[in-house]
Scaffold this active site. Structure first.
Site, PDB file in Angstrom:
ATOM      1  N   HIS A   1       0.852  -1.191   0.000  1.00 57.16           N
ATOM      2  CA  HIS A   1       0.000   0.000   0.000  1.00 57.16           C
ATOM      3  C   HIS A   1       0.883   1.234   0.000  1.00 57.16           C
ATOM      4  O   HIS A   1       1.951   1.226   0.605  1.00 57.16           O
ATOM      5  CB  HIS A   1      -0.903   0.002   1.246  1.00 57.16           C
ATOM      6  CG  HIS A   1      -2.065   0.916   1.108  1.00 57.16           C
ATOM      7  ND1 HIS A   1      -1.985   2.249   1.390  1.00 57.16           N
ATOM      8  CD2 HIS A   1      -3.334   0.685   0.690  1.00 57.16           C
ATOM      9  CE1 HIS A   1      -3.168   2.802   1.158  1.00 57.16           C
ATOM     10  NE2 HIS A   1      -3.999   1.876   0.725  1.00 57.16           N
TER      11      HIS A   1
ATOM     12  N   ASP B   1      -7.841  -5.670   0.379  1.00 54.50           N
ATOM     13  CA  ASP B   1      -8.340  -6.516  -0.704  1.00 54.50           C
ATOM     14  C   ASP B   1      -7.888  -7.959  -0.610  1.00 54.50           C
ATOM     15  O   ASP B   1      -8.333  -8.790  -1.389  1.00 54.50           O
ATOM     16  CB  ASP B   1      -7.882  -5.935  -2.051  1.00 54.50           C
ATOM     17  CG  ASP B   1      -8.579  -4.631  -2.344  1.00 54.50           C
ATOM     18  OD1 ASP B   1      -9.765  -4.527  -1.992  1.00 54.50           O
ATOM     19  OD2 ASP B   1      -7.950  -3.732  -2.910  1.00 54.50           O
TER      20      ASP B   1
HETATM   21  N1  CMC Z   1       3.876  -7.377  -4.980  1.00 54.25           N
HETATM   22  C1  CMC Z   1       5.207  -7.383  -5.230  1.00 54.25           C
HETATM   23  N2  CMC Z   1       5.991  -6.301  -5.110  1.00 54.25           N
HETATM   24  C2  CMC Z   1       5.396  -5.171  -4.722  1.00 54.25           C
HETATM   25  C3  CMC Z   1       4.015  -5.098  -4.455  1.00 54.25           C
HETATM   26  C4  CMC Z   1       3.260  -6.265  -4.594  1.00 54.25           C
HETATM   27  N3  CMC Z   1       1.940  -6.261  -4.343  1.00 54.25           N
HETATM   28  N4  CMC Z   1       3.700  -3.830  -4.083  1.00 54.25           N
HETATM   29  C5  CMC Z   1       4.838  -3.130  -4.141  1.00 54.25           C
HETATM   30  N5  CMC Z   1       5.869  -3.949  -4.519  1.00 54.25           N
HETATM   31  C6  CMC Z   1       7.281  -3.567  -4.624  1.00 54.25           C
HETATM   32  C7  CMC Z   1       7.551  -2.798  -5.907  1.00 54.25           C
HETATM   33  O1  CMC Z   1       7.908  -3.665  -6.949  1.00 54.25           O
HETATM   34  C8  CMC Z   1       8.693  -1.904  -5.481  1.00 54.25           C
HETATM   35  O2  CMC Z   1       9.861  -2.682  -5.464  1.00 54.25           O
HETATM   36  P1  CMC Z   1      11.292  -2.026  -5.876  1.00 54.25           P
HETATM   37  O3  CMC Z   1      11.569  -1.021  -4.817  1.00 54.25           O
HETATM   38  O4  CMC Z   1      12.235  -3.172  -5.919  1.00 54.25           O
HETATM   39  O5  CMC Z   1      11.072  -1.410  -7.243  1.00 54.25           O
HETATM   40  C9  CMC Z   1       8.353  -1.555  -4.025  1.00 54.25           C
HETATM   41  O6  CMC Z   1       7.570  -2.673  -3.559  1.00 54.25           O
HETATM   42  C10 CMC Z   1       7.535  -0.272  -3.869  1.00 54.25           C
HETATM   43  O7  CMC Z   1       6.377  -0.384  -4.700  1.00 54.25           O
HETATM   44  P2  CMC Z   1       5.687   0.812  -5.474  1.00 54.25           P
HETATM   45  O8  CMC Z   1       4.931   0.261  -6.631  1.00 54.25           O
HETATM   46  O9  CMC Z   1       6.698   1.870  -5.747  1.00 54.25           O
HETATM   47  O10 CMC Z   1       4.695   1.332  -4.351  1.00 54.25           O
HETATM   48  P3  CMC Z   1       3.420   2.210  -4.570  1.00 54.25           P
HETATM   49  O11 CMC Z   1       3.188   2.901  -3.299  1.00 54.25           O
HETATM   50  O12 CMC Z   1       3.539   3.027  -5.795  1.00 54.25           O
HETATM   51  O13 CMC Z   1       2.274   1.130  -4.835  1.00 54.25           O
HETATM   52  C11 CMC Z   1       0.402  -0.285  -4.637  1.00 54.25           C
HETATM   53  C12 CMC Z   1       1.268   0.811  -3.964  1.00 54.25           C
HETATM   54  C13 CMC Z   1      -0.833  -0.554  -3.782  1.00 54.25           C
HETATM   55  C14 CMC Z   1      -0.066   0.208  -6.027  1.00 54.25           C
HETATM   56  C15 CMC Z   1       1.269  -1.562  -4.794  1.00 54.25           C
HETATM   57  O14 CMC Z   1       1.679  -2.019  -3.525  1.00 54.25           O
HETATM   58  C16 CMC Z   1       0.531  -2.654  -5.552  1.00 54.25           C
HETATM   59  O15 CMC Z   1       0.550  -2.672  -6.789  1.00 54.25           O
HETATM   60  N6  CMC Z   1      -0.120  -3.627  -4.824  1.00 54.25           N
HETATM   61  C17 CMC Z   1      -0.902  -4.635  -5.456  1.00 54.25           C
HETATM   62  C18 CMC Z   1      -2.255  -4.077  -5.841  1.00 54.25           C
HETATM   63  C19 CMC Z   1      -3.134  -3.900  -4.640  1.00 54.25           C
HETATM   64  O16 CMC Z   1      -3.271  -4.797  -3.811  1.00 54.25           O
HETATM   65  N7  CMC Z   1      -3.823  -2.754  -4.584  1.00 54.25           N
HETATM   66  C20 CMC Z   1      -4.811  -2.469  -3.535  1.00 54.25           C
HETATM   67  C21 CMC Z   1      -4.413  -1.320  -2.649  1.00 54.25           C
HETATM   68  S1  CMC Z   1      -5.466  -1.224  -1.205  1.00 54.25           S
HETATM   69  C22 CMC Z   1      -7.028  -0.822  -1.823  1.00 54.25           C
HETATM   70  C23 CMC Z   1      -7.087   0.473  -2.497  1.00 54.25           C
HETATM   71  O17 CMC Z   1      -6.608   1.480  -1.973  1.00 54.25           O
HETATM   72  O18 CMC Z   1      -7.676   0.544  -3.580  1.00 54.25           O
END
Ligand code: CMC
Length: 433
Positions: free
Chosen positions: A308, A366
């Site tokens: 998140h 989720d």
């Molecule tokens: N699985 C694997 N790696 C992950 C995941 C994941 N679910 N989430 C983040 N990472 C890694 C990402 O690859 C990155 O690694 P590195 O530093 O090596 O490049 C690091 O963690 C930071 O990730 P980010 O994408 O820069 O983080 P963000 O804050 O932009 O993304 C997020 C947040 C929710 C989009 C992401 O965690 C994600 O895609 N999660 C899966 C989708 C999900 O479950 N979404 C629901 C969120 S809660 C409900 C809502 O608010 O709608």
């Protein structure tokens, strides 16, 4: 205790600017950069708004490091345990928990505005049978502005309130109709003797040819799911609603924009994607191979329902969701849900793996919600629709707060331009490609 600093100094090319520091009741301080361009001639750069507060708000607070979520100051755990969705709506929208008379009036108003204009029901038949229900939601909620003209004047507080109450009341009906259309069953009208959540389940699962009694345990679980999703401060869809509303667009159009944003798999679409992922893994024994795939960046696979932007700890909603999953499965007599086994194994494996530990990736709301929604009888295509029903009150409360904020102006981010500098038009005969 030392007084907090009131200004920060920023030096640019020998010039020093004083940036006021603002303190919230909770959370980090913010540097007020509203005069930065005027006085310093520079912008800030923050794609994804990771360090930018886009507004001032009194509605919801998240402490991502501690895993805390408060609606108007009340912890989500207490609201889910002791409150219900109707009073959560009142709280988010009006700022305080209702007293008995306020609750009675509000619940009566919501209950008695659940029917939609009959002509709207014919709107559905314009969609393809196989349309995704979220596509239908975007269209039908947007079309509300064509049906309820008497509540689109955003400068009239009464009209704002009527539009808000209409959306809280009618979204479940619109969503249930999207579901019925999707599965080819007749629409079921709302029933005023049922609670908000029970009425929604009734509109989704009743059929005209037989009696359908709503199971109170399942209605309570649905109600809790609505509470947990009701607001989440300035997430992507809420920011979309605020940005759309900042131009003066009518509230129905703004909520339709929020629904469109919510649909994406990184946001509300994650519950659908999480359940699909659990189904694809299918067996707890296959969890290690899946975790290895997620860690291999060339595979572009994410562990859906994990991670998140704000929570760097267990999402407090996920804990309640996990407990609710057990209650629902227990009530339905589902002793073994293979997907729950996969989810548990996946959570255990991820929480002990350095990849997830180092990046502070924990289950989010989720991760378990899909298991409950599937047990309740919803297909995966409806998961994000249910999220939209619950989040409507949050969007509406945030939209109202923005409209009533005297400092409100049209949202208009700046950019760091990296394209071509000015150049002259080249006639076709002199173009090399
Ligand atoms: N699985 C694997 N790696 C992950 C995941 C994941 N679910 N989430 C983040 N990472 C890694 C990402 O690859 C990155 O690694 P590195 O530093 O090596 O490049 C690091 O963690 C930071 O990730 P980010 O994408 O820069 O983080 P963000 O804050 O932009 O993304 C997020 C947040 C929710 C989009 C992401 O965690 C994600 O895609 N999660 C899966 C989708 C999900 O479950 N979404 C629901 C969120 S809660 C409900 C809502 O608010 O709608």
């Amino acid at each position: 205790m030392a007084d907090k600093a009131t200004t920060a100094k920023l030096s640019i090319e020998g010039k020093t600017l004083d940036l006021p520091i603002r303190h919230g009741t909770l959370g980090p301080d913010v540097f007020d950069i509203t005069k930065l361009y005027g006085e310093g001639g520079v912008f800030t750069y923050d794609p994804g708004y990771t360090s930018t507060a886009s507004c001032e708000s009194k509605i919801t607070y998240i402490d991502g490091d501690e895993g805390v979520l408060l609606y108007r100051g009340y912890p989500i755990e207490q609201l889910a345990e002791h409150g219900d969705f109707i009073e959560t709506c009142y709280l988010l929208y009006y700022g305080e928990l209702p007293n008995a008379a306020q609750r009675k009036e509000f619940e009566h108003a919501i209950t008695h505005h659940t029917m939609i204009h009959e002509q709207m029901s014919r709107f559905y038949s314009g969609f393809r049978r196989d349309a995704h229900p979220m596509a239908v939601m975007v269209g039908v909620v947007g079309a509300m502005s064509a049906f309820y003209h008497d509540s689109t004047d955003i400068n009239d507080p009464k009209q704002r309130e009527i539009a808000s109450r209409r959306m809280i009341a009618k979204l479940p009906t619109i969503a249930a109709m999207a579901f019925k259309y999707h599965i080819g069953q007749p629409f079921v009208y709302p029933k005023n003797n049922l609670s908000y959540a029970a009425n929604f389940l009734h509109m989704c699962f009743a059929v005209p040819c037989e009696e359908y009694k709503v199971n109170p345990v399942l209605a309570r679980a649905m109600d809790k799911i609505f509470i947990l999703h009701a607001d989440h401060e300035q997430n992507a869809s809420t920011s979309t609603v605020r940005l759309a509303g900042s131009s003066g667009a009518n509230p129905f159009a703004c909520i339709a924009a929020g629904i469109a944003c919510l649909w994406g798999p990184a946001h509300g679409g994650a519950n659908e994607a999480a359940l699909q992922m659990l189904g694809e893994i299918g067996d707890p024994a296959k969890v290690p191979a899946f975790i290895a795939r997620v860690k291999d960046k060339s595979q572009h696979t994410r562990l859906m329902g994990f991670g998140h932007r704000v929570y760097k700890n267990y999402d407090p909603r996920a804990k309640i969701m996990q407990k609710t999953a057990h209650e629902v499965l227990g009530e339905l007599g589902i002793k073994d849900d293979p997907l729950l086994d996969v989810a548990r194994e996946l959570e255990k494996a991820a929480l002990s793996d350095s990849y997830f530990i180092e990046r502070k990736l924990y289950p989010n709301v989720d991760f378990y919600s899909g298991i409950i929604l599937r047990a309740l009888g919803f297909p995966t295509s409806m998961f994000t629709v249910l999220f939209a029903v619950a989040r409507t009150v949050g969007w509406i409360a945030q939209w109202k707060e923005m409209i009533e904020d005297p400092s409100q102006k049209i949202g208009r981010p700046r950019q760091l331009y990296t394209g071509s500098p000015r150049r002259d038009y080249v006639p076709m005969s002199r173009r090399s490609r």
